[in-house]
Design a protein around this motif. Structure first.
Motif, PDB file in Angstrom:
ATOM      1  N   LEU A 147       0.840  -1.217   0.000  1.00 56.86           N
ATOM      2  CA  LEU A 147       0.000   0.000   0.000  1.00 56.86           C
ATOM      3  C   LEU A 147       0.868   1.257   0.000  1.00 56.86           C
ATOM      4  O   LEU A 147       0.626   2.206  -0.750  1.00 56.86           O
ATOM      5  CB  LEU A 147      -0.910   0.010   1.233  1.00 56.86           C
ATOM      6  N   LYS A 148       1.903   1.255   0.861  1.00 57.62           N
ATOM      7  CA  LYS A 148       2.797   2.411   0.979  1.00 57.62           C
ATOM      8  C   LYS A 148       3.533   2.653  -0.346  1.00 57.62           C
ATOM      9  O   LYS A 148       3.692   3.788  -0.799  1.00 57.62           O
ATOM     10  CB  LYS A 148       3.799   2.148   2.108  1.00 57.62           C
ATOM     11  N   TYR A 149       3.993   1.570  -0.981  1.00 57.25           N
ATOM     12  CA  TYR A 149       4.719   1.659  -2.257  1.00 57.25           C
ATOM     13  C   TYR A 149       3.846   2.351  -3.309  1.00 57.25           C
ATOM     14  O   TYR A 149       4.276   3.274  -4.008  1.00 57.25           O
ATOM     15  CB  TYR A 149       5.105   0.251  -2.711  1.00 57.25           C
ATOM     16  N   ASN A 150       2.594   1.890  -3.412  1.00 55.69           N
ATOM     17  CA  ASN A 150       1.683   2.476  -4.406  1.00 55.69           C
ATOM     18  C   ASN A 150       1.330   3.924  -4.062  1.00 55.69           C
ATOM     19  O   ASN A 150       1.230   4.781  -4.936  1.00 55.69           O
ATOM     20  CB  ASN A 150       0.401   1.635  -4.503  1.00 55.69           C
ATOM     21  N   GLU A 151       1.169   4.172  -2.761  1.00 54.51           N
ATOM     22  CA  GLU A 151       0.811   5.528  -2.320  1.00 54.51           C
ATOM     23  C   GLU A 151       1.915   6.522  -2.661  1.00 54.51           C
ATOM     24  O   GLU A 151       1.657   7.619  -3.173  1.00 54.51           O
ATOM     25  CB  GLU A 151       0.583   5.484  -0.799  1.00 54.51           C
ATOM     26  N   GLU A 152       3.173   6.119  -2.428  1.00 47.20           N
ATOM     27  CA  GLU A 152       4.298   7.018  -2.694  1.00 47.20           C
ATOM     28  C   GLU A 152       4.450   7.320  -4.175  1.00 47.20           C
ATOM     29  O   GLU A 152       4.972   8.372  -4.562  1.00 47.20           O
ATOM     30  CB  GLU A 152       5.596   6.405  -2.154  1.00 47.20           C
ATOM     31  N   ARG A 153       4.030   6.370  -5.012  1.00 40.28           N
ATOM     32  CA  ARG A 153       4.174   6.559  -6.461  1.00 40.28           C
ATOM     33  C   ARG A 153       2.886   7.046  -7.122  1.00 40.28           C
ATOM     34  O   ARG A 153       2.821   7.198  -8.344  1.00 40.28           O
ATOM     35  CB  ARG A 153       4.635   5.239  -7.112  1.00 40.28           C
ATOM     36  N   GLY A 154       1.856   7.227  -6.326  1.00 41.90           N
ATOM     37  CA  GLY A 154       0.589   7.738  -6.869  1.00 41.90           C
ATOM     38  C   GLY A 154      -0.114   6.756  -7.776  1.00 41.90           C
ATOM     39  O   GLY A 154      -0.905   7.153  -8.642  1.00 41.90           O
TER      40      GLY A 154
END
Length: 659
Positions: free
Chosen positions: A227-234
Motif C-alpha cells: 500500500l505504501k509503495y503504491n501511495e508514494e508513487r501515486g
C-alpha cells in the motif's frame, strides 16, 4: 527447436556435477575418549548408589542405553551436557532438564538430569540391598518411587532410599536407539551467560556461535508495504493485485536475531564458512555476540546445537537455599504438608475467605498457580507426587485434558492414574496390553504429534482389547508432553512449595524478587486494606484489564496470601534496600526492592544503590541528579515517605549558613 530446448539443455545438465549450497555431512564436535569417559562416569555413579554388584535392572538398562548411545555416536553430546551441568552445580546452581532427556538412565547416572527413569524401587546406601520386584513394589508400576511407604532395610536396618519414575528409554532415542537426541537444559537465568561462556572454554575460542534466527515478513506488514509503495508513487491497484504482490513478499527475510539459548558448535579443523556465513544479530556491530546467518534449522543436520536455556526455577531455588541454608536436593518428594497445598489450605493456616475464596495453597507455585491448573487440581484431587506429574502432563498437552481426559474422568470411564496424561503412558500401556513393542512406539509417536491413528493402528488396538474410550482419547490429542519433562518440572515446583510451607518469608522474598512480573510498591506494600481495595477494583474490571494489569492482579493474589499468613512489608529504606531483591527484616517483615517503585526501572534501581555507596544524599535534587531519575519518580517517592526529611534542594539561607 527440440534440439535447442530439450536435447542440449539436458546434455548440459548431465555434464554438471551435483552440488549442494549447504554441506550434506554431519560434523559433530570430537571430545577424546568421550565413550569411555561416559561409561566410567555412569558406572561410578551406579556403584555408589547400588553397590559393587549392580542389580540386574540397573545393569541391563545401563548397558542397553550405553550401547545405543555409543554405537550411534551420541556419547559426545552426553559428555558436553555433563560438563555444563557439573560446572553449574559446582558454582551453586541446580540445573533442570526439559524434554525427554530424563527418560535416559545414562543421563541420570551422568548427572545431567535428576529424574531416575527406572521403575519404582527401594535401595540401601549402607549395605546396597535393593528391591525392584517384591509384591509391594510392583503395586507402584507406572508411579514414582517416592510415593511408596517408608521402609527400613531388612539387612542392616537403615532407612531405605526410594527412587524411580518408570519412564521408557525409547521416548528419548527411539526404539532402535537411532533417533537424534535433543538434550535441553534449564540453567538459572543468572547463570545462563556463564554457561554459554563455558562452552567456549570446552571447545576453544572461535568454535562456538549463537544460533541465528531469521525474522520474516508477516501478512499484514507485507500488505502495508505494498500500500505504501503504491501511495508514494501515486499508483492505484485493485485489491486482488495488492493481495497478489503482498503474498509474494510474505516469508521474505526481514531481520536476523538469535535463539534464546542455542549454541552451535564447530568441530576443530573445520571453518564455519563451509556451513554458514556469520554475523552480528540485526547487524549491530557494537555487540560481541556472533550468530550463524543461516537459521539454525538449516544447519542442524550438520552441526551440533546445544540448548542452554535460562529459567526462573533454578534461580529461585538458589535464592531460597541462600536465605535458609537448606539444601534443596534433600527435600523429600512425599512430604505430606507440601502435598496438601494442592488440595486445601491447611498447611498455610488460613481460610479461603482470607484470600478471595481460593481454596488451594498453590498460588505462586510454578506449573500449578494458574486458574486453569488449579481447576484441574480440584477436579482430580491429587494425593501423591505421581498424581502431580500426571496433572503436569495433562496441563501442558493440547486437547489432552479439555474435551478429553476431563470428560472421561467425569463420566467414570477412567481415573487420573489410568487416563492418558503423557506420551510415555501410551507406549507402556499398549505394551502391557500385548501390542507389539515397535507398533506401540509408532502409535505413541503418531498420537503425540497430533496425527491420530491409522486404520491399521486402530484395528490392532481393538484386536488387543484396548477399550473404545482409550482409542477415542488417542484420536483427539494434538500434542503430548514427555513424562520426563513433567517429572523434572514437578520436582522443582515441589521443592519451591516446601519452602512456601516451612520458610514462608524466604519463599515470598524469592517469589517477589524473581517471579513477580508486575510488583507495585504503591499498590501492594502499604497495608492489606489498600491492597484489597485495588484488588476489588481490578476484579470489577476483569474483562477490560490490560496485560500489565492482569500481571499486577496475579502478583496481588500472592501478596494477599502473604498478608493473610500474618506477614507484612517494611517501608523501603533507600540506604538499605537492594536494587532487585527483597530482604527479610526482623521476624515477620519483608523490605521490597527499589525496582518495585513505579517508574524506577532496573537501571535506575542499580544507579540508586551505586549512589548510596558514594555517601548520603543532601536533598531531593541531589538524589535526582546522582541517581539520574525523573522528577516524577522523586515526587512519588517523597509522597510515599521514602525520602525521609530530605529538603527539596541544597540551597540554604545566609542566616542558616552563618549558624
Amino acid at each position: 527447436a527440440m534440439e535447442v530446448v530439450i536435447t542440449n539443455t539436458n546434455k548440459i545438465a548431465d555434464m554438471i556435477e551435483k552440488i549442494s549450497p549447504v554441506r550434506p555431512d554431519k560434523c559433530p564436535p570430537v571430545i577424546e575418549d568421550s565413550d569411555k569417559t561416559l561409561r566410567e562416569i555412569c558406572y561410578n555413579k551406579a556403584h555408589s548408589m547400588y553397590g559393587p554388584n549392580l542389580p540386574k535392572q540397573v545393569e541391563q538398562r545401563l548397558e542397553h542405553e550405553l550401547h545405543s548411545i555409543i554405537t550411534n555416536g551420541f556419547a559426545v553430546m552426553y559428555i558436553i551436557a555433563q560438563k555444563l551441568v557439573w560446572k553449574s552445580n559446582e558454582d551453586g546452581y541446580l540445573v533442570g532438564s526439559r524434554g525427554s532427556v530424563g527418560s535416559s538412565f545414562v543421563a541420570t547416572m551422568a548427572g545431567i538430569t535428576e529424574v531416575n527413569p527406572l521403575a519404582a524401587h527401594y535401595y540401601c546406601t549402607n549395605c546396597f540391598y535393593s528391591d525392584f520386584e517384591s509384591e509391594e513394589v510392583r503395586k507402584y508400576a507406572g508411579s514414582s518411587g517416592c510415593d511408596m511407604p517408608d521402609k527400613n532395610c531388612p539387612v542392616c536396618g537403615q532407612p531405605l532410599s526410594k527412587d524411580g519414575h518408570d519412564i521408557p528409554f525409547e521416548t528419548f532415542l527411539g526404539f532402535n536407539g537411532d533417533k537424534e537426541p535433543d538434550i535441553d537444559l534449564n540453567f538459572s537465568g543468572e547463570y545462563q551467560s556463564k554457561a554459554h561462556d563455558y562452552t567456549e572454554v570446552i571447545f576453544g575460542e572461535g568454535h562456538t556461535f549463537r544460533a541465528g534466527t531469521i525474522g520474516t515478513l508477516a501478512d499484514k506488514t507485507a500488505y502495508g508495504y505494498v500500500l505504501k509503495y503504491n501511495e508514494e508513487r501515486g499508483t492505484h491497484k485493485r485489491r486482488a493485485e495488492i493481495d497478489r504482490i503482498a503474498s509474494g513478499c510474505v516469508g521474505v527475510r526481514r531481520t536476523t536475531g538469535q535463539h534464546p539459548g542455542g549454541i552451535i558448535v564447530l568441530p576443530h579443523g573445520e571453518k564455519i564458512y563451509s556451513f554458514t556465513p556469520v554475523q552480528r544479530p540485526a547487524n549491530d556491530m557494537t555487540t560481541k555476540t556472533i550468530t550463524t546467518h543461516f537459521d539454525y534449522h538449516s544447519i542442524d543436520h550438520n552441526l551440533l546445537k546445544l540448548d542452554i536455556l535460562g529459567h526462573d526455577d533454578p534461580t529461585m531455588i538458589r535464592m531460597l537455599e541462600d536465605l535458609t541454608g537448606v539444601d534443596a536436593k534433600t527435600i523429600r518428594l512425599d512430604e505430606q504438608k507440601v502435598l496438601s497445598l494442592f488440595d486445601n489450605l491447611s498447611a498455610l493456616g488460613i481460610r479461603p475467605e482470607d484470600i478471595g475464596g481460593c481454596d488451594l495453597g498453590c498460588l505462586g507455585i510454578p506449573e500449578f498457580g494458574t486458574d486453569f491448573v488449579m481447576q484441574m487440581l480440584r477436579d482430580t484431587k491429587p494425593k501423591t507426587f505421581s498424581d502431580l506429574v500426571r496433572i503436569s502432563g495433562l496441563s501442558h498437552g493440547t486437547d489432552v485434558w479439555l474435551n478429553n481426559a476431563q470428560t472421561l474422568i467425569a463420566e467414570g470411564k477412567c481415573t487420573l492414574s489410568t487416563a492418558i496424561c503423557t506420551r510415555d503412558d501410551i507406549m507402556t500401556y499398549l505394551i502391557n496390553e500385548g501390542v507389539d513393542s515397535g507398533h506401540s512406539f509408532k502409535i505413541m509417536e503418531s498420537v503425540r504429534k497430533g496425527k491420530g491413528l491409522t486404520q491399521e493402528m486402530e484395528e490392532e488396538m481393538l484386536a488387543n482389547n484396548i477399550p473404545e474410550w482409550y482409542i477415542w482419547s488417542c484420536k483427539r490429542i494434538k500434542y503430548m508432553f514427555p513424562k520426563a519433562h513433567a517429572a523434572a518440572y514437578v520436582m522443582m515446583a515441589f521443592r519451591i512449595a516446601y519452602f512456601k510451607v516451612y520458610y514462608p518469608l524466604a519463599y515470598y522474598a524469592a517469589y517477589f524478587s524473581i517471579r513477580a512480573s508486575a510488583f507495585n510498591y504503591e499498590l501492594m506494600c502499604l497495608g492489606r486494606e489498600r491492597l484489597e481495595y485495588y484488588m476489588a477494583d481490578y476484579k470489577r474490571r476483569s474483562n477490560e484489564l490490560t496485560k500489565k494489569e492482569q500481571d499486577v492482579l496475579k502478583d496481588m493474589r500472592v501478596v494477599q496470601e502473604m498478608y493473610a499468613r500474618g506477614f507484612d512489608f517494611m517501608p523501603i529504606d533507600i540506604y538499605k534496600a537492594k536494587a532487585h531483591h527483597f530482604q527479610i527484616v526482623g521476624d515477620n517483615k519483608l523490605m521490597p526492592s527499589l525496582s518495585t517503585i513505579d517508574g524506577l526501572g532496573d537501571k535506575a534501581a542499580d544507579a540508586v544503590v551505586e549512589a548510596v555507596a558514594e555517601g548520603p544524599f543532601l536533598s531531593r535534587d541531589d538524589f535526582r541528579s546522582r541517581c539520574k531519575v525523573s522528577s516524577t519518580v522523586v515526587d512519588l517517592m517523597a509522597d510515599l515517605g521514602l525520602l525521609g526529611d530530605l529538603p527539596i534542594s541544597n540551597q540554604i539561607s545566609l542566616m542558616d549558613f552563618l549558624k
